[in-house]
Motif scaffolding. Sequence first.
Motif, PDB file in Angstrom:
ATOM      1  N   GLY A 270       0.819  -1.207   0.000  1.00 54.08           N
ATOM      2  CA  GLY A 270       0.000   0.000   0.000  1.00 54.08           C
ATOM      3  C   GLY A 270       0.851   1.255   0.000  1.00 54.08           C
ATOM      4  N   LEU A 293      -3.878  -1.386   0.689  1.00 54.49           N
ATOM      5  CA  LEU A 293      -3.741  -2.693   1.327  1.00 54.49           C
ATOM      6  C   LEU A 293      -5.027  -3.496   1.244  1.00 54.49           C
ATOM      7  N   VAL A 308       2.731  -4.123   9.598  1.00 54.94           N
ATOM      8  CA  VAL A 308       2.919  -3.300   8.403  1.00 54.94           C
ATOM      9  C   VAL A 308       4.283  -2.642   8.509  1.00 54.94           C
TER      10      VAL A 308
END
Length: 354
Positions: A270, A293, A308
């Motif tokens: 992302g 994402l 992440v």
Amino acid sequence: SADLAGLPRLKFDWNQDFLHQDNYLDVLPADDERSVDSKMPLHWARLEFLTPVYCPMDSLVIGSRLDSEVNANACRLAFSGRLVERYDAKSDHGRLKSYTKKEKAGSVCRLGDPHRRLDDGKIVRYEVFGTDLFKKETNMTQFVGLLIETDRGDVGSIQSSFGTSGKFRVNFPGGTDIREGDSLYLRFKRYANDPKKAIHQDGTALPLARTGSRVDPPAKKKKNKAKNGNGKNNNAPSSSQASVVKNNNASSKSAPINNDRNINNGAAVGEIIKLKGDTLPNGKQTVAIVSGLFSMEDDIRQHKGRKVISVAKPEEEGVVDGSFGKMGKCKVLFEDGISAEAVGSRVKMPERET
């Protein structure tokens, strides 16, 4: 006389501005170029008497603390000075330019687009939006063009109002690295004898413009669908296949449909579009808003807590904290914070450990 007392001869200038002081200054402020002098600075004083008093020019004037204890072993002298100018409260009140310093504080409620400044490569904002400085019913036209300062020393100017709730837009020609929630200051002076109570600013000027290039988020890649000669998808099921799938789903209601684009356990990439949350002592913020994402159909709650990692150097690690809006965006929590330079960079969500 004043000469015997060693008092200097100074000429009073009616055209000069005079800062009102509630008390004596023992020393000048550190930013004053005259503060190198260790002596107590001289003050101008205006004396008003209830009845006329005969006072020749250049007379030595001595003030005493009449309210002090008579038997106290202390000096009762309050001040001394040279009489340099005649003052009439009725005719000279408008001539005396005495002012007080004022300061109003607000805060940043929204940041403009990020730009990379060309001369130093720093990520800055040329436009920010402020609040808590004016009331909802305030007429903002009288404040347009006034200078706004930050704690970092950046100087901008008010451009216009923003909405109808007292918010305003500020332009910084040199750019600023201010963050949401940081303070904005409107500093000015107001003259005591001004019936209009107008705002005056001097001594501070807008810096020279420092250009930069906008930091645009990376363009998203479009998926190319294979089409046959009729412009239809070759992989599209036939009507008979579609009916079979429908019947299978209807007969197996207990099996949930997977709408998570096969990312339940897989990796995804992302992009950080903006920062939010609290500002840590290291200058970083705790929350990043990430897109790419997930899709609109994904249930982001099922992925809360997934790791992440930001691709920008140095790598910073966070976890999915929840959804943001309805377009598949999510909030990522960084306990150690994430820097403003990460805006526009990519992040990756590794495969879920089994």
